[in-house]
Design a protein around this motif. Structure first.
Motif, PDB file in Angstrom:
ATOM      1  N   MET A   1     -12.539 -98.876 -27.237  1.00 14.84           N
ATOM      2  CA  MET A   1     -11.573 -99.351 -28.211  1.00 14.84           C
ATOM      3  C   MET A   1     -10.250 -98.637 -27.955  1.00 14.84           C
ATOM      4  O   MET A   1     -10.162 -97.409 -28.048  1.00 14.84           O
ATOM      5  N   VAL A   2      -9.231 -99.412 -27.645  1.00 21.15           N
ATOM      6  CA  VAL A   2      -7.938 -98.821 -27.278  1.00 21.15           C
ATOM      7  C   VAL A   2      -6.903 -98.959 -28.392  1.00 21.15           C
ATOM      8  O   VAL A   2      -5.832 -98.337 -28.320  1.00 21.15           O
ATOM      9  N   LYS A   3      -7.223 -99.765 -29.404  1.00 18.34           N
ATOM     10  CA  LYS A   3      -6.246 -99.976 -30.473  1.00 18.34           C
ATOM     11  C   LYS A   3      -6.958-100.484 -31.713  1.00 18.34           C
ATOM     12  O   LYS A   3      -7.942-101.226 -31.631  1.00 18.34           O
ATOM     13  N   PHE A   4      -6.467-100.082 -32.874  1.00 15.72           N
ATOM     14  CA  PHE A   4      -6.923-100.677 -34.134  1.00 15.72           C
ATOM     15  C   PHE A   4      -5.761-100.705 -35.108  1.00 15.72           C
ATOM     16  O   PHE A   4      -4.811 -99.916 -35.001  1.00 15.72           O
ATOM     17  N   SER A   5      -5.829-101.627 -36.063  1.00 10.19           N
ATOM     18  CA  SER A   5      -4.768-101.740 -37.063  1.00 10.19           C
ATOM     19  C   SER A   5      -5.337-102.391 -38.314  1.00 10.19           C
ATOM     20  O   SER A   5      -6.430-102.977 -38.300  1.00 10.19           O
ATOM     21  N   ALA A   6      -4.593-102.288 -39.406  1.00  6.33           N
ATOM     22  CA  ALA A   6      -4.953-102.930 -40.671  1.00  6.33           C
ATOM     23  C   ALA A   6      -3.679-103.183 -41.446  1.00  6.33           C
ATOM     24  O   ALA A   6      -2.709-102.419 -41.330  1.00  6.33           O
ATOM     25  N   SER A   7      -3.673-104.232 -42.255  1.00  6.21           N
ATOM     26  CA  SER A   7      -2.481-104.542 -43.030  1.00  6.21           C
ATOM     27  C   SER A   7      -2.402-103.721 -44.309  1.00  6.21           C
ATOM     28  O   SER A   7      -1.341-103.613 -44.908  1.00  6.21           O
ATOM     29  N   GLU A   8      -3.517-103.136 -44.714  1.00  9.83           N
ATOM     30  CA  GLU A   8      -3.552-102.359 -45.961  1.00  9.83           C
ATOM     31  C   GLU A   8      -4.489-101.171 -45.780  1.00  9.83           C
ATOM     32  O   GLU A   8      -5.617-101.316 -45.320  1.00  9.83           O
ATOM     33  N   ASN A   9      -4.017 -99.994 -46.125  1.00  4.57           N
ATOM     34  CA  ASN A   9      -4.789 -98.751 -46.073  1.00  4.57           C
ATOM     35  C   ASN A   9      -5.261 -98.380 -44.670  1.00  4.57           C
ATOM     36  O   ASN A   9      -6.331 -97.783 -44.498  1.00  4.57           O
ATOM     37  N   GLU A  10      -4.466 -98.690 -43.682  1.00  8.41           N
ATOM     38  CA  GLU A  10      -4.806 -98.283 -42.317  1.00  8.41           C
ATOM     39  C   GLU A  10      -4.916 -96.767 -42.201  1.00  8.41           C
ATOM     40  O   GLU A  10      -5.671 -96.242 -41.370  1.00  8.41           O
ATOM     41  N   ASP A  11      -4.178 -96.048 -43.031  1.00  9.19           N
ATOM     42  CA  ASP A  11      -4.195 -94.588 -42.964  1.00  9.19           C
ATOM     43  C   ASP A  11      -5.585 -94.003 -43.222  1.00  9.19           C
ATOM     44  O   ASP A  11      -5.896 -92.908 -42.750  1.00  9.19           O
ATOM     45  N   LEU A  12      -6.426 -94.741 -43.962  1.00 14.98           N
ATOM     46  CA  LEU A  12      -7.776 -94.252 -44.231  1.00 14.98           C
ATOM     47  C   LEU A  12      -8.597 -94.223 -42.946  1.00 14.98           C
ATOM     48  O   LEU A  12      -9.390 -93.300 -42.726  1.00 14.98           O
ATOM     49  N   ILE A  13      -8.426 -95.242 -42.104  1.00 14.07           N
ATOM     50  CA  ILE A  13      -9.095 -95.240 -40.797  1.00 14.07           C
ATOM     51  C   ILE A  13      -8.464 -94.181 -39.909  1.00 14.07           C
ATOM     52  O   ILE A  13      -9.153 -93.422 -39.221  1.00 14.07           O
ATOM     53  N   ARG A  14      -7.144 -94.136 -39.923  1.00 12.16           N
ATOM     54  CA  ARG A  14      -6.414 -93.251 -39.021  1.00 12.16           C
ATOM     55  C   ARG A  14      -6.790 -91.789 -39.238  1.00 12.16           C
ATOM     56  O   ARG A  14      -6.956 -91.025 -38.282  1.00 12.16           O
ATOM     57  N   SER A  15      -6.948 -91.382 -40.486  1.00 11.72           N
ATOM     58  CA  SER A  15      -7.275 -89.981 -40.759  1.00 11.72           C
ATOM     59  C   SER A  15      -8.664 -89.638 -40.236  1.00 11.72           C
ATOM     60  O   SER A  15      -8.874 -88.557 -39.667  1.00 11.72           O
ATOM     61  N   ASP A  16      -9.627 -90.553 -40.412  1.00 16.04           N
ATOM     62  CA  ASP A  16     -10.967 -90.325 -39.868  1.00 16.04           C
ATOM     63  C   ASP A  16     -10.939 -90.268 -38.347  1.00 16.04           C
ATOM     64  O   ASP A  16     -11.597 -89.445 -37.724  1.00 16.04           O
ATOM     65  N   TRP A  17     -10.173 -91.182 -37.756  1.00 13.71           N
ATOM     66  CA  TRP A  17     -10.058 -91.237 -36.299  1.00 13.71           C
ATOM     67  C   TRP A  17      -9.478 -89.940 -35.741  1.00 13.71           C
ATOM     68  O   TRP A  17      -9.982 -89.378 -34.769  1.00 13.71           O
ATOM     69  N   ASP A  18      -8.423 -89.455 -36.362  1.00 11.65           N
ATOM     70  CA  ASP A  18      -7.749 -88.251 -35.868  1.00 11.65           C
ATOM     71  C   ASP A  18      -8.638 -87.019 -35.967  1.00 11.65           C
ATOM     72  O   ASP A  18      -8.550 -86.107 -35.131  1.00 11.65           O
ATOM     73  N   GLU A  19      -9.493 -86.979 -36.992  1.00 12.52           N
ATOM     74  CA  GLU A  19     -10.329 -85.800 -37.215  1.00 12.52           C
ATOM     75  C   GLU A  19     -11.657 -85.861 -36.470  1.00 12.52           C
ATOM     76  O   GLU A  19     -12.322 -84.834 -36.292  1.00 12.52           O
ATOM     77  N   ALA A  20     -12.046 -87.063 -36.025  1.00 14.31           N
ATOM     78  CA  ALA A  20     -13.380 -87.245 -35.451  1.00 14.31           C
ATOM     79  C   ALA A  20     -13.513 -86.622 -34.073  1.00 14.31           C
ATOM     80  O   ALA A  20     -12.564 -86.566 -33.289  1.00 14.31           O
ATOM     81  N   LYS A  21     -14.729 -86.176 -33.787  1.00 19.64           N
ATOM     82  CA  LYS A  21     -15.081 -85.650 -32.477  1.00 19.64           C
ATOM     83  C   LYS A  21     -16.166 -86.535 -31.867  1.00 19.64           C
ATOM     84  O   LYS A  21     -16.824 -87.296 -32.553  1.00 19.64           O
ATOM     85  N   GLY A  22     -16.337 -86.407 -30.566  1.00 19.79           N
ATOM     86  CA  GLY A  22     -17.353 -87.194 -29.889  1.00 19.79           C
ATOM     87  C   GLY A  22     -16.793 -88.512 -29.376  1.00 19.79           C
ATOM     88  O   GLY A  22     -15.607 -88.813 -29.565  1.00 19.79           O
ATOM     89  N   PRO A  23     -17.630 -89.341 -28.730  1.00 23.41           N
ATOM     90  CA  PRO A  23     -17.187 -90.619 -28.147  1.00 23.41           C
ATOM     91  C   PRO A  23     -16.944 -91.677 -29.223  1.00 23.41           C
ATOM     92  O   PRO A  23     -17.719 -92.599 -29.411  1.00 23.41           O
ATOM     93  N   LYS A  24     -15.835 -91.537 -29.911  1.00 25.95           N
ATOM     94  CA  LYS A  24     -15.544 -92.367 -31.070  1.00 25.95           C
ATOM     95  C   LYS A  24     -15.040 -93.760 -30.733  1.00 25.95           C
ATOM     96  O   LYS A  24     -14.936 -94.626 -31.610  1.00 25.95           O
ATOM     97  N   ASP A  25     -14.697 -94.018 -29.476  1.00 31.19           N
ATOM     98  CA  ASP A  25     -14.082 -95.292 -29.102  1.00 31.19           C
ATOM     99  C   ASP A  25     -15.053 -96.275 -28.470  1.00 31.19           C
ATOM    100  O   ASP A  25     -14.646 -97.289 -27.904  1.00 31.19           O
ATOM    101  N   LEU A  26     -16.354 -96.010 -28.589  1.00 32.98           N
ATOM    102  CA  LEU A  26     -17.352 -96.894 -27.990  1.00 32.98           C
ATOM    103  C   LEU A  26     -17.901 -97.888 -29.009  1.00 32.98           C
ATOM    104  O   LEU A  26     -17.896 -97.640 -30.218  1.00 32.98           O
TER     105      LEU A  26
END
Length: 332
Positions: free
Chosen positions: A236-261
């Motif tokens: 996964m090279v990109k994700f977006s949302a029209s509302e509350n994208e920051d909720l995904i973004r914060s989890d993504w930024d903090e996550a460890k491991g192979p999160k893009d599979l």
């Protein structure tokens, strides 16, 4: 702090002098539940472990009634439920047959948070919960046969979704709402009611293309809408949302491991479930796609702190050109 929290702390700490690892029984009539729920210690007493060892069946009605309380509690909520892993480990060891009733989520407070008509939501969940698990098995048998084969699976939708991945012959399963001996042998002792999903873990590194989820993601009383994910070269090279994208973004930024599979795929099988509430994944003909962690799904081994999953309605799904869903309807 609720109006009962100070009272509960006073009784537990000062009146009874309860120490770590000690057991407490709270007995109440229904009207006393708001008081009783404040007497939480974040652990299970040995008396409940003993009861579990003697029980054969277990029914769980989840909560809380107000989903925003979890969001407000933050880490305190996690601390209060820290016993979960040990509880489920013992339940599996004791072969306790359990049912988790989704009706427990249907409350006035949750309906208000998500903007639902609570009576309509309740009626739908009750109807979907009444479907015989054997009927779900019959509906899903063809789907699981196809998902368990090797081949290229493709999901398309007029909204711009065009995504494909490789099925590699891993076993496909059904969440049918029945706990069998075979389930217990495999360590799967809890059934979700209402049920109705066929699932498989594809090659995690084979995802390619774009998915536009038309169903929003419920996130602790808020909606994440119009989620779009893009895969290239198996990641996964990109994700977006029209509302509350920051909720995904914060989890993504903090996550460890192979999160893009790619995580796993679900096909909805319940003929009486309807989209528009919190049960989109089980609606017959809906497709659910998850990214990130899949180690709790049979066949999955990807461990990461990140998880993102949502549903698409009205999609067409094919495997090497053979349709299993046509425009949101399960192929005959």
């Amino acid at each position: 702090m609720s109006e009962y929290e100070a009272l509960a702390k006073n009784v537990i700490r000062r009146t009874l002098h309860i120490q770590p690892k000690e057991n407490v029984i709270v007995e109440t009539w229904n009207h006393g539940l708001p008081i009783a729920t404040e007497s939480k210690l974040g652990q299970v007493g040995s008396h409940e472990w003993k009861a579990m060892s003697e029980a054969d069946g277990y029914v769980f009605i989840p909560g809380p009634a107000d989903i925003t309380k979890i969001r407000e509690a933050g880490k305190k909520y996690s601390a209060a439920t820290a016993y979960n892993d040990e509880w489920y480990r013992r339940a599996k060891r004791n072969r306790l047959r359990g049912a988790r009733l989704g009706l427990g989520y249907v409350t006035e407070g949750r309906a208000r948070s998500y903007g639902f008509d609570e009576p309509a939501w309740r009626a739908m969940v009750l109807e979907a919960s009444s479907v015989d698990g054997q009927q779900i098995v019959r509906i899903g048998r063809k789907v699981t046969r196809e998902l368990a084969k090797k081949g290229r699976l493709e999901i398309t939708h007029p909204n711009g979704t065009r995504f494909s991945c490789d099925l590699v012959g891993r076993p496909a399963g059904i969440e049918d709402g029945i706990v069998t001996k075979e389930d217990l042998d495999a360590g799967e002792n809890m059934a979700n009611i209402p049920a109705g999903e066929a699932f498989v873990v594809p090659d995690e590194k084979s995802g390619d293309g774009t998915i536009v989820f038309d169903r929003p993601i419920a996130w602790l009383g808020r909606w994440i809408r119009d989620v779009r994910v893009a895969f290239d070269g198996g990641r996964m090279v990109k994700f977006s949302a029209s509302e509350n994208e920051d909720l995904i973004r914060s989890d993504w930024d903090e996550a460890k491991g192979p999160k893009d599979l790619l995580g796993y795929l679900d096909i909805g099988l319940n003929p009486r479930a309807r989209s528009g509430f919190l049960q989109d994944a089980i609606v017959a003909g809906n497709v659910y796609v998850a990214v990130g962690a899949n180690d709790e799904v049979p066949g999955g081994k990807n461990k990461t702190d990140f998880y993102l999953g949502a549903s698409i309605s009205g999609a067409t799904v094919t495997i090497d050109g053979r349709p299993i869903i046509r425009k949101g309807a399960l192929a005959a």
